[in-house]
Design a protein around this motif. Structure first.
Motif, PDB file in Angstrom:
ATOM      1  N   LYS A  73       0.861  -1.180   0.000  1.00  0.00           N
ATOM      2  CA  LYS A  73       0.000   0.000   0.000  1.00  0.00           C
ATOM      3  C   LYS A  73       0.900   1.232   0.000  1.00  0.00           C
ATOM      4  O   LYS A  73       1.654   1.452   0.926  1.00  0.00           O
ATOM      5  N   VAL A  74       0.819   2.025  -1.061  1.00  0.00           N
ATOM      6  CA  VAL A  74       1.699   3.181  -1.243  1.00  0.00           C
ATOM      7  C   VAL A  74       1.046   4.460  -0.718  1.00  0.00           C
ATOM      8  O   VAL A  74       1.688   5.296  -0.100  1.00  0.00           O
ATOM      9  N   ALA A  75      -0.240   4.614  -0.999  1.00  0.00           N
ATOM     10  CA  ALA A  75      -0.971   5.828  -0.618  1.00  0.00           C
ATOM     11  C   ALA A  75      -2.458   5.526  -0.677  1.00  0.00           C
ATOM     12  O   ALA A  75      -2.873   4.458  -1.124  1.00  0.00           O
ATOM     13  N   LYS A  76      -3.256   6.494  -0.242  1.00  0.00           N
ATOM     14  CA  LYS A  76      -4.712   6.359  -0.335  1.00  0.00           C
ATOM     15  C   LYS A  76      -5.217   7.200  -1.494  1.00  0.00           C
ATOM     16  O   LYS A  76      -4.737   8.308  -1.720  1.00  0.00           O
ATOM     17  N   ILE A  84     -16.065  17.469  -5.080  1.00  0.00           N
ATOM     18  CA  ILE A  84     -16.039  16.572  -6.240  1.00  0.00           C
ATOM     19  C   ILE A  84     -14.638  16.561  -6.855  1.00  0.00           C
ATOM     20  O   ILE A  84     -14.385  17.080  -7.939  1.00  0.00           O
ATOM     21  N   TYR A  85     -13.724  15.932  -6.104  1.00  0.00           N
ATOM     22  CA  TYR A  85     -12.301  15.974  -6.459  1.00  0.00           C
ATOM     23  C   TYR A  85     -11.610  14.705  -5.963  1.00  0.00           C
ATOM     24  O   TYR A  85     -11.873  14.242  -4.861  1.00  0.00           O
ATOM     25  N   PHE A  86     -10.712  14.141  -6.790  1.00  0.00           N
ATOM     26  CA  PHE A  86      -9.840  13.035  -6.391  1.00  0.00           C
ATOM     27  C   PHE A  86      -8.431  13.571  -6.182  1.00  0.00           C
ATOM     28  O   PHE A  86      -7.985  14.426  -6.947  1.00  0.00           O
ATOM     29  N   ASN A  87      -7.708  13.054  -5.180  1.00  0.00           N
ATOM     30  CA  ASN A  87      -6.336  13.507  -4.929  1.00  0.00           C
ATOM     31  C   ASN A  87      -5.349  12.974  -5.969  1.00  0.00           C
ATOM     32  O   ASN A  87      -4.274  13.537  -6.143  1.00  0.00           O
ATOM     33  N   VAL A  88      -5.682  11.888  -6.672  1.00  0.00           N
ATOM     34  CA  VAL A  88      -4.850  11.332  -7.746  1.00  0.00           C
ATOM     35  C   VAL A  88      -5.782  11.044  -8.924  1.00  0.00           C
ATOM     36  O   VAL A  88      -6.867  10.510  -8.738  1.00  0.00           O
ATOM     37  N   LYS A  89      -5.345  11.393 -10.133  1.00  0.00           N
ATOM     38  CA  LYS A  89      -6.226  11.253 -11.294  1.00  0.00           C
ATOM     39  C   LYS A  89      -6.097   9.924 -12.033  1.00  0.00           C
ATOM     40  O   LYS A  89      -7.037   9.480 -12.674  1.00  0.00           O
ATOM     41  N   GLN A  90      -4.920   9.301 -11.964  1.00  0.00           N
ATOM     42  CA  GLN A  90      -4.727   8.029 -12.670  1.00  0.00           C
ATOM     43  C   GLN A  90      -3.559   7.274 -12.071  1.00  0.00           C
ATOM     44  O   GLN A  90      -2.761   7.842 -11.331  1.00  0.00           O
ATOM     45  N   GLY A  91      -3.480   6.000 -12.411  1.00  0.00           N
ATOM     46  CA  GLY A  91      -2.377   5.199 -11.908  1.00  0.00           C
ATOM     47  C   GLY A  91      -2.544   3.742 -12.270  1.00  0.00           C
ATOM     48  O   GLY A  91      -3.243   3.396 -13.223  1.00  0.00           O
ATOM     49  N   GLU A  92      -1.899   2.896 -11.469  1.00  0.00           N
ATOM     50  CA  GLU A  92      -1.949   1.462 -11.686  1.00  0.00           C
ATOM     51  C   GLU A  92      -2.165   0.766 -10.350  1.00  0.00           C
ATOM     52  O   GLU A  92      -1.556   1.146  -9.353  1.00  0.00           O
ATOM     53  N   ASN A  93      -3.037  -0.209 -10.318  1.00  0.00           N
ATOM     54  CA  ASN A  93      -3.299  -1.085  -9.181  1.00  0.00           C
ATOM     55  C   ASN A  93      -3.943  -0.359  -7.993  1.00  0.00           C
ATOM     56  O   ASN A  93      -3.353   0.523  -7.393  1.00  0.00           O
ATOM     57  N   LEU A  94      -5.158  -0.769  -7.686  1.00  0.00           N
ATOM     58  CA  LEU A  94      -5.901  -0.212  -6.559  1.00  0.00           C
ATOM     59  C   LEU A  94      -6.522  -1.342  -5.754  1.00  0.00           C
ATOM     60  O   LEU A  94      -6.892  -2.374  -6.317  1.00  0.00           O
ATOM     61  N   GLU A  98     -12.789  -3.214   2.469  1.00  0.00           N
ATOM     62  CA  GLU A  98     -14.131  -3.407   3.010  1.00  0.00           C
ATOM     63  C   GLU A  98     -14.615  -2.198   3.813  1.00  0.00           C
ATOM     64  O   GLU A  98     -15.800  -1.896   3.858  1.00  0.00           O
ATOM     65  N   ASP A  99     -13.677  -1.473   4.434  1.00  0.00           N
ATOM     66  CA  ASP A  99     -14.059  -0.316   5.263  1.00  0.00           C
ATOM     67  C   ASP A  99     -14.301   0.956   4.446  1.00  0.00           C
ATOM     68  O   ASP A  99     -14.561   2.015   5.014  1.00  0.00           O
ATOM     69  N   GLY A 100     -14.197   0.869   3.114  1.00  0.00           N
ATOM     70  CA  GLY A 100     -14.452   2.027   2.267  1.00  0.00           C
ATOM     71  C   GLY A 100     -13.204   2.774   1.844  1.00  0.00           C
ATOM     72  O   GLY A 100     -13.278   3.710   1.067  1.00  0.00           O
ATOM     73  N   THR A 101     -12.037   2.350   2.346  1.00  0.00           N
ATOM     74  CA  THR A 101     -10.775   2.986   1.974  1.00  0.00           C
ATOM     75  C   THR A 101     -10.306   2.429   0.638  1.00  0.00           C
ATOM     76  O   THR A 101     -10.483   1.254   0.349  1.00  0.00           O
ATOM     77  N   CYS A 102      -9.680   3.274  -0.158  1.00  0.00           N
ATOM     78  CA  CYS A 102      -9.132   2.860  -1.448  1.00  0.00           C
ATOM     79  C   CYS A 102      -7.630   3.114  -1.427  1.00  0.00           C
ATOM     80  O   CYS A 102      -7.192   4.241  -1.217  1.00  0.00           O
ATOM     81  N   TYR A 103      -6.840   2.057  -1.630  1.00  0.00           N
ATOM     82  CA  TYR A 103      -5.383   2.148  -1.561  1.00  0.00           C
ATOM     83  C   TYR A 103      -4.754   2.044  -2.941  1.00  0.00           C
ATOM     84  O   TYR A 103      -5.125   1.173  -3.734  1.00  0.00           O
ATOM     85  N   ILE A 104      -3.779   2.911  -3.195  1.00  0.00           N
ATOM     86  CA  ILE A 104      -2.953   2.815  -4.390  1.00  0.00           C
ATOM     87  C   ILE A 104      -1.868   1.800  -4.060  1.00  0.00           C
ATOM     88  O   ILE A 104      -1.210   1.892  -3.022  1.00  0.00           O
ATOM     89  N   LEU A 105      -1.686   0.818  -4.930  1.00  0.00           N
ATOM     90  CA  LEU A 105      -0.781  -0.298  -4.656  1.00  0.00           C
ATOM     91  C   LEU A 105       0.422  -0.303  -5.590  1.00  0.00           C
ATOM     92  O   LEU A 105       0.374   0.199  -6.701  1.00  0.00           O
TER      93      LEU A 105
END
Length: 111
Positions: A73-76, A84-94, A98-105
């Motif tokens: 897990k690198v970042a959230k 209506i904004y995302f902190n990161v716009k694109q990438g690879e592997n997410l 279950e708790d609603g958190t989304c991790y950049i992998l």
């Protein structure tokens, strides 16, 4: 290729994956591949922010713990619902937890 949209259904505390033809839900999702974010601020209803992926093979529903442990897990990935904004716009592997958190992998080196 068919585009898949992934978003959190907070009322049911579950992730929703949909495309033009199908819709399904999952407790956790591993998105193995490239992704982008998409914003629809003009929509009257929620959700207004999605993560999109291009292939069904990239979307792994309720992955095993062993599969998820092959990544670091690198970042959230954070969605700001008010602005209506995302902190990161694109990438690879997410990983959509279950708790609603989304991790950049990042794939671990298995040398």
């Amino acid at each position: 290729m068919m585009k898949f949209k992934i978003h959190r259904c907070n009322c049911r505390k579950i992730w929703s994956v949909q495309n033009r033809k199908t819709r399904f839900t999952a407790c956790t999702i591993l998105l193995y591949g490239k992704w982008n974010t998409e914003l629809k601020p003009e929509r009257k209803s929620n959700p207004k922010g999605f993560v999109t992926a291009n292939g069904k093979d990239d979307v792994i529903i309720n992955p095993t713990i062993e599969l998820v442990e092959q990544f670091e897990k690198v970042a959230k990935l954070i969605y700001d619902k008010q602005n209506i904004y995302f902190n990161v716009k694109q990438g690879e592997n997410l990983f959509f937890a279950e708790d609603g958190t989304c991790y950049i992998l990042k794939k671990l080196n298995t040398d």
